[in-house]
Motif scaffolding. Structure first.
Motif, PDB file in Angstrom:
ATOM      1  N   GLY A  72      18.037  -3.408  18.530  1.00  0.00           N
ATOM      2  CA  GLY A  72      17.022  -2.720  17.721  1.00  0.00           C
ATOM      3  C   GLY A  72      16.575  -1.417  18.350  1.00  0.00           C
ATOM      4  N   VAL A 104      15.210   6.806  25.473  1.00  0.00           N
ATOM      5  CA  VAL A 104      15.456   8.247  25.547  1.00  0.00           C
ATOM      6  C   VAL A 104      16.356   8.611  24.364  1.00  0.00           C
ATOM      7  CG1 VAL A 104      15.169   8.689  28.019  1.00  0.00           C
ATOM      8  CG2 VAL A 104      17.350   7.798  27.163  1.00  0.00           C
ATOM      9  N   ALA A 151      16.468  14.509  21.219  1.00  0.00           N
ATOM     10  CA  ALA A 151      16.933  15.723  20.541  1.00  0.00           C
ATOM     11  C   ALA A 151      18.086  15.378  19.607  1.00  0.00           C
ATOM     12  CB  ALA A 151      17.391  16.745  21.577  1.00  0.00           C
ATOM     13  N   VAL A 190      20.384 -12.728  22.674  1.00  0.00           N
ATOM     14  CA  VAL A 190      21.715 -13.316  22.461  1.00  0.00           C
ATOM     15  C   VAL A 190      22.242 -13.740  23.826  1.00  0.00           C
ATOM     16  CG1 VAL A 190      24.069 -12.871  21.657  1.00  0.00           C
ATOM     17  CG2 VAL A 190      22.120 -11.781  20.496  1.00  0.00           C
TER      18      VAL A 190
HETATM   19  C1  LIG Z   1      19.546  10.224  29.804  1.00  0.00           C
HETATM   20  C2  LIG Z   1      19.864  10.120  28.347  1.00  0.00           C
HETATM   21  C3  LIG Z   1      19.406  11.104  27.482  1.00  0.00           C
HETATM   22  C4  LIG Z   1      19.732  11.035  26.128  1.00  0.00           C
HETATM   23  N1  LIG Z   1      19.345  12.043  25.285  1.00  0.00           N
HETATM   24  C5  LIG Z   1      19.788  12.039  24.009  1.00  0.00           C
HETATM   25  C6  LIG Z   1      19.469  13.090  23.115  1.00  0.00           C
HETATM   26  O1  LIG Z   1      18.732  14.019  23.446  1.00  0.00           O
HETATM   27  N2  LIG Z   1      19.969  13.039  21.862  1.00  0.00           N
HETATM   28  C7  LIG Z   1      20.762  12.007  21.439  1.00  0.00           C
HETATM   29  O2  LIG Z   1      21.244  12.035  20.300  1.00  0.00           O
HETATM   30  N3  LIG Z   1      21.011  10.972  22.238  1.00  0.00           N
HETATM   31  C8  LIG Z   1      20.562  10.958  23.502  1.00  0.00           C
HETATM   32  N4  LIG Z   1      20.845   9.911  24.316  1.00  0.00           N
HETATM   33  C9  LIG Z   1      21.511   8.744  23.752  1.00  0.00           C
HETATM   34  C10 LIG Z   1      20.489   7.914  22.984  1.00  0.00           C
HETATM   35  O3  LIG Z   1      19.516   7.432  23.878  1.00  0.00           O
HETATM   36  C11 LIG Z   1      21.163   6.758  22.293  1.00  0.00           C
HETATM   37  O4  LIG Z   1      22.293   7.180  21.603  1.00  0.00           O
HETATM   38  C12 LIG Z   1      20.252   6.124  21.280  1.00  0.00           C
HETATM   39  O5  LIG Z   1      18.983   5.895  21.804  1.00  0.00           O
HETATM   40  C13 LIG Z   1      20.819   4.837  20.794  1.00  0.00           C
HETATM   41  O6  LIG Z   1      20.679   3.828  21.756  1.00  0.00           O
HETATM   42  P1  LIG Z   1      21.147   2.394  21.352  1.00  0.00           P
HETATM   43  O7  LIG Z   1      20.395   1.967  20.157  1.00  0.00           O
HETATM   44  O8  LIG Z   1      22.632   2.389  21.299  1.00  0.00           O
HETATM   45  O9  LIG Z   1      20.734   1.523  22.632  1.00  0.00           O
HETATM   46  P2  LIG Z   1      19.322   0.932  23.107  1.00  0.00           P
HETATM   47  O10 LIG Z   1      18.194   1.795  22.767  1.00  0.00           O
HETATM   48  O11 LIG Z   1      19.522   0.562  24.536  1.00  0.00           O
HETATM   49  O12 LIG Z   1      19.155  -0.390  22.264  1.00  0.00           O
HETATM   50  C14 LIG Z   1      19.848  -1.573  22.579  1.00  0.00           C
HETATM   51  C15 LIG Z   1      19.211  -2.713  21.825  1.00  0.00           C
HETATM   52  O13 LIG Z   1      19.994  -3.885  22.034  1.00  0.00           O
HETATM   53  C16 LIG Z   1      19.135  -4.946  22.357  1.00  0.00           C
HETATM   54  N5  LIG Z   1      19.864  -5.927  23.143  1.00  0.00           N
HETATM   55  C17 LIG Z   1      20.654  -5.704  24.226  1.00  0.00           C
HETATM   56  N6  LIG Z   1      21.139  -6.868  24.687  1.00  0.00           N
HETATM   57  C18 LIG Z   1      20.657  -7.834  23.870  1.00  0.00           C
HETATM   58  C19 LIG Z   1      20.777  -9.245  23.836  1.00  0.00           C
HETATM   59  N7  LIG Z   1      21.488  -9.919  24.752  1.00  0.00           N
HETATM   60  N8  LIG Z   1      20.140  -9.921  22.861  1.00  0.00           N
HETATM   61  C20 LIG Z   1      19.390  -9.263  21.933  1.00  0.00           C
HETATM   62  N9  LIG Z   1      19.232  -7.934  21.914  1.00  0.00           N
HETATM   63  C21 LIG Z   1      19.859  -7.234  22.887  1.00  0.00           C
HETATM   64  C22 LIG Z   1      18.003  -4.285  23.111  1.00  0.00           C
HETATM   65  O14 LIG Z   1      16.846  -5.095  23.165  1.00  0.00           O
HETATM   66  C23 LIG Z   1      17.801  -3.047  22.259  1.00  0.00           C
HETATM   67  O15 LIG Z   1      17.014  -3.373  21.131  1.00  0.00           O
HETATM   68  C24 LIG Z   1      20.491   9.935  25.649  1.00  0.00           C
HETATM   69  C25 LIG Z   1      20.880   8.924  26.519  1.00  0.00           C
HETATM   70  C26 LIG Z   1      20.595   9.004  27.861  1.00  0.00           C
HETATM   71  C27 LIG Z   1      21.051   7.911  28.789  1.00  0.00           C
END
Ligand SMILES: Cc1cc2nc3c(=O)[nH]c(=O)nc-3n(C[C@H](O)[C@H](O)[C@H](O)COP(=O)(O)OP(=O)(O)OC[C@H]3O[C@@H](n4cnc5c(N)ncnc54)[C@H](O)[C@@H]3O)c2cc1C
Length: 494
Positions: free
Chosen positions: A13, A46, A49, A180
């Motif tokens: 999420g 994070v 942008a 999970v």
């Molecule tokens: C330093 C940094 C700077 C960034 N800056 C930018 C930017 O400026 N612009 C941009 O477009 N992108 C940026 N990004 C990338 C951006 O943060 C991600 O693409 C975006 O937030 C999506 O993250 P996500 O949803 O894939 O992962 P996450 O936000 O990590 O979400 C993962 C989810 O999975 C859940 N989860 C994990 N394991 C389990 C489990 N076992 N059971 C149940 N739930 C689980 C977690 O609880 C969470 O809800 C940056 C990334 C980094 C590292």
């Protein structure tokens, strides 16, 4: 033909999970969409942008701009200011605008180079959003057709996920809180269900892995190989910290300042400034990187800096069996050009039509999807490397190494085409158009070796007049616009 995908389960999420759930529930009302997330694990928090494509997503989802900006402490983004990338003390903008004709007798950059006249200013002054950015001005677009420039947003990543969650729940997405802990497999190797820590099981036909860097399904369960880009993009850590607004106007652009072993971002939100230092641990230890970040903040830090570790690259295939990875679970390129959220959106933009057209996509559709995502990661990788490999800095090991590293063939060809013939070659699946490539070449002082003889169709005086007029027009247009702060305040009050 595979089996029909009626029940879609999204794991995670964060930004990826809630973007996927909202978009899938909106576009596929006959499917059931369920999302499981764990507050105990949390989100990365994070990713502030974005890229202009996000406005298309918002339009498709029926999101009101003012409501979204209020909910996420958002601001407008015209592009990125790069400081100290070619040499210390220089800066340039890469904004979402055009730089006139790119070839032929009216080629704008061609005349600019041919005249080589300091009184014409910089090439950036020929690009409206760069002029707006440098003056701190902003104004929305009168229409989406014939738009003179494009724009994106900055926002608080945690608030954005909350905002989308509300929307997704209104559109019928079911949310399950839980961790999970195990995965039940199908006989063909795909995923049949997710086992939660409290003993419940979530069954589904299609699983969207948005579990972040843990890549629970695509990585840990299906063991899909990771294609590592770190020999080209060596940064592997980031410190992130919010700071107090410094009392100056909010900047309608992201700032990316090159440092000793990486670069620092600065993003103005309406309530705070988001900062981070992306660096390569091979060249700089974590403690010194933290100090470098804190030293260059404009205001007081509002929290302890947080360290994030990552490897740049992507899963070999993003769609395997009945699992599609999106967001960090599918891969990560360093955030220099804010492309991660764009890649989530692009994945959804390719996945949704496949699911709309065929209830049970087969091998050909899956392969097409995978080829497209791989190409996009590669194209964006090349674009990011471009920012590094053209540097003239030699003041630290990182800059010396990136200036002499062997480049991917696809990028080497583009550099050759530009240097030899002034051609901004574009492959299929590009994330950035030729104007963006030109902005980086020009900002880094990297120009073709010869002028195009076709430019002689215009006299030097005619070319000079055309450039002066365009520059004066943009300066006047931008000066007549409200400041970014004033415009944003007006929108937020709607
Ligand atoms: C330093 C940094 C700077 C960034 N800056 C930018 C930017 O400026 N612009 C941009 O477009 N992108 C940026 N990004 C990338 C951006 O943060 C991600 O693409 C975006 O937030 C999506 O993250 P996500 O949803 O894939 O992962 P996450 O936000 O990590 O979400 C993962 C989810 O999975 C859940 N989860 C994990 N394991 C389990 C489990 N076992 N059971 C149940 N739930 C689980 C977690 O609880 C969470 O809800 C940056 C990334 C980094 C590292």
């Amino acid at each position: 033909m595979g089996s029909a995908y009626k029940r879609i389960v999204v794991v995670g999420g964060g930004t990826a999970g809630w973007m996927a759930a909202t978009a899938l529930a909106t576009a596929l009302p006959a499917h059931t969409v369920e999302l499981v997330e764990s507050e105990e694990i949390g989100v990365i928090g994070v990713g502030e942008a974005t890229f202009p494509a996000i406005r298309n997503l918002h339009r498709l989802l029926g999101i009101d701009e003012a409501e979204f900006l209020r909910a996420t402490q958002g601001t407008y983004k015209l592009g990125i200011e790069f400081r100290d990338w070619r040499v210390r003390g220089e800066h340039y903008f890469h904004t979402f605008g055009d730089l006139g004709d790119l070839s032929g007798p009216d080629c704008l950059w061609g005349h600019f180079r041919r005249l080589d006249d300091a009184s014409l200013g910089t090439l950036g002054e020929q690009c409206l959003p760069s002029v707006m950015a440098s003056m701190g001005r902003f104004q929305g677009l009168a229409s989406e057709e014939n738009k003179p420039f494009n724009y994106a947003y900055h926002f608080d990543a945690v608030l954005y996920a909350v905002f989308l969650r509300k929307l997704a729940l209104q559109r019928g997405v079911r949310r399950t809180e839980g961790r999970v802990v195990d995965v039940r497999r199908r006989a063909d190797g795909g995923v049949a269900g997710l086992k939660l820590a409290d003993g419940r099981e979530l069954a589904g036909d299609l699983f969207i892995d948005c579990s972040g860097f843990s890549a629970l399904l695509l990585g840990r369960t299906l063991n899909e190989p990771f294609i590592d880009f770190s020999h080209w993009l060596p940064v592997d850590r980031a410190w992130a910290v919010p700071s107090e607004p410094d009392g100056t106007d909010m900047t309608p652009y992201t700032r990316a300042t090159a440092l000793e072993a990486g670069w620092a971002w600065r993003i103005s939100l309406s309530s705070r400034i988001g900062n981070g230092h992306v660096f390569a641990s091979r060249y700089l230890d974590e403690e010194r990187a933290r100090e470098q970040l804190l030293r260059q903040l404009d205001g007081r830090p509002l929290a302890e800096p947080r360290l994030l570790r990552f490897t740049t690259g992507h899963r070999q295939r993003c769609w395997v069996h009945n699992v599609v990875g999106l967001g960090l679970a599918s891969g990560f390129l360093e955030p220099l050009e804010s492309t991660s959220i764009f890649l989530i959106q692009s994945g959804l933009g390719h996945l949704i039509p496949v699911l709309q057209e065929s209830p049970a996509p087969g091998a050909a559709e899956i392969e097409h999807y995978n080829t497209g995502m791989t190409r996009q990661f590669e194209r964006i990788r090349d674009f990011i490397i471009l920012h590094y490999c053209l540097t003239a800095r030699r003041d630290s090991a990182l800059w010396r190494d990136v200036a002499s590293m062997e480049l991917p063939e696809t990028l080497a060809f583009k550099l050759h085409a530009w240097r030899q013939a002034g051609v901004l070659h574009q492959y299929a699946w590009e994330g950035f158009d030729a104007h963006s490539w030109l902005a980086i070449h020009a900002g880094m002082g990297h120009w073709p070796e010869r002028a195009d003889p076709g430019l002689e169709e215009l006299t030097r005086a005619e070319a000079s007049q055309a450039l002066r007029q365009r520059r004066a027009r943009f300066a006047a247009v931008a000066a007549a616009m409200p400041s970014h702060d004033a415009y944003l305040r007006r929108v937020l009050a709607r």
